[in-house]
Scaffold this motif. Sequence first.
Motif: not given
Length: 271
Positions: A162-167, A255-263
Motif C-alpha cells: 500500500f505504501l509503494d502503490a500510494g506513492t 501528505p507523505l508523497d507530495r506534502p509541499e503541493p498539499l500545504l
Amino acid sequence: MSRVEANGIRANVAVAGDGPAVLLLHGFPHTWRLWTHVIPRLASSHRVIAPDLRGLGATTRAADGYDAANLAADAEGVLDALGVPSAAVVGIDAGTPPAFLLAMRRPERVRRLVLMESLLGTLPGAEDFLSSGPPWWFGFHAVPGLAETVLTGHEAAYIDWFLDAGTHGRGVPSEIRNAFVDAYTGSEALRCAFEHYRAMPTSARQIRDAVATARLTVPAMAIGAHPVGRALERQLEPVAADLTGRVVDSGHIIPLDRPEPLLELLAPFVR
C-alpha cells in the motif's frame, strides 16, 4: 502525545502549536504519523490535533463502532476533551467519511472542511472511478475474519504494498514505514483495521441519510490525486453550498508523497 477519553475510547492524539485548531484524520494503513510533514508547517500558526482513529495506532482497539457516524463522534469527543469549540477538519481515505458527517451533523464545530482521496459512500458522481468495480482490497477486507487470518505474520509485506502503490513506488521514510508496520502487526490490530471496511455499508447509509435532508454548509475543499482524482469532488458538488475542487500530481498518500503541493492548498484554506 496525549491520551484522551472520547466517546467511550482512549484516543491517542498528537497535539502541536497554538492558534485556531486544525483536526487531521488519517486513513488506512496509516496512523497520526501520516501527517509528519504537514504538522510542523500548520503548527506555526494553528493548534494541530492528529488522533489515531478508533482501533488504529495507539487508540483503543474497540470491539465495534467503526461506522462513519461513530467515528465522527470520536472526533468530536477528541475536540471536547481538548477544550476545542471548533476546528478546521481535514480527512483523507478512511478519515474522509467521518470528517464529512461531522461537518454535516455538527457544522458549528467545523470552520472549514478538507476531504481527500476517498469516496463518500454511494453518492452519485463516482461512477467513472468505479466503472471496473471498487478496489480489490475492499472485498477482501470486508469478509469477517478472513484478511486477518491470511495476513497475520505477513503484515510488513502487505503494508509495504500500500505504501509503494500510494506513492507510485517512491515509498515513505523508513521511520514512518516502520511505525505503520508496527501499528498494524498482529491479528487484533488487523481486525480493527478491517472493521473500518466492514462498516462501510452502514457508513454509506448514514451519508445518504445525511444528504437527503440537508446540504453541506461548511466551506469545503475536495483534493484529489491518483487514483480518486475528481470523483470525490463530483460527489460533493450537488450537496455542498461552498466547494473548491483541486487535483494534485501525487500518489494516493498525498501528505507523505507530495506534502509541499498539499500545504500550498491546505495552509491558506484552513487559515
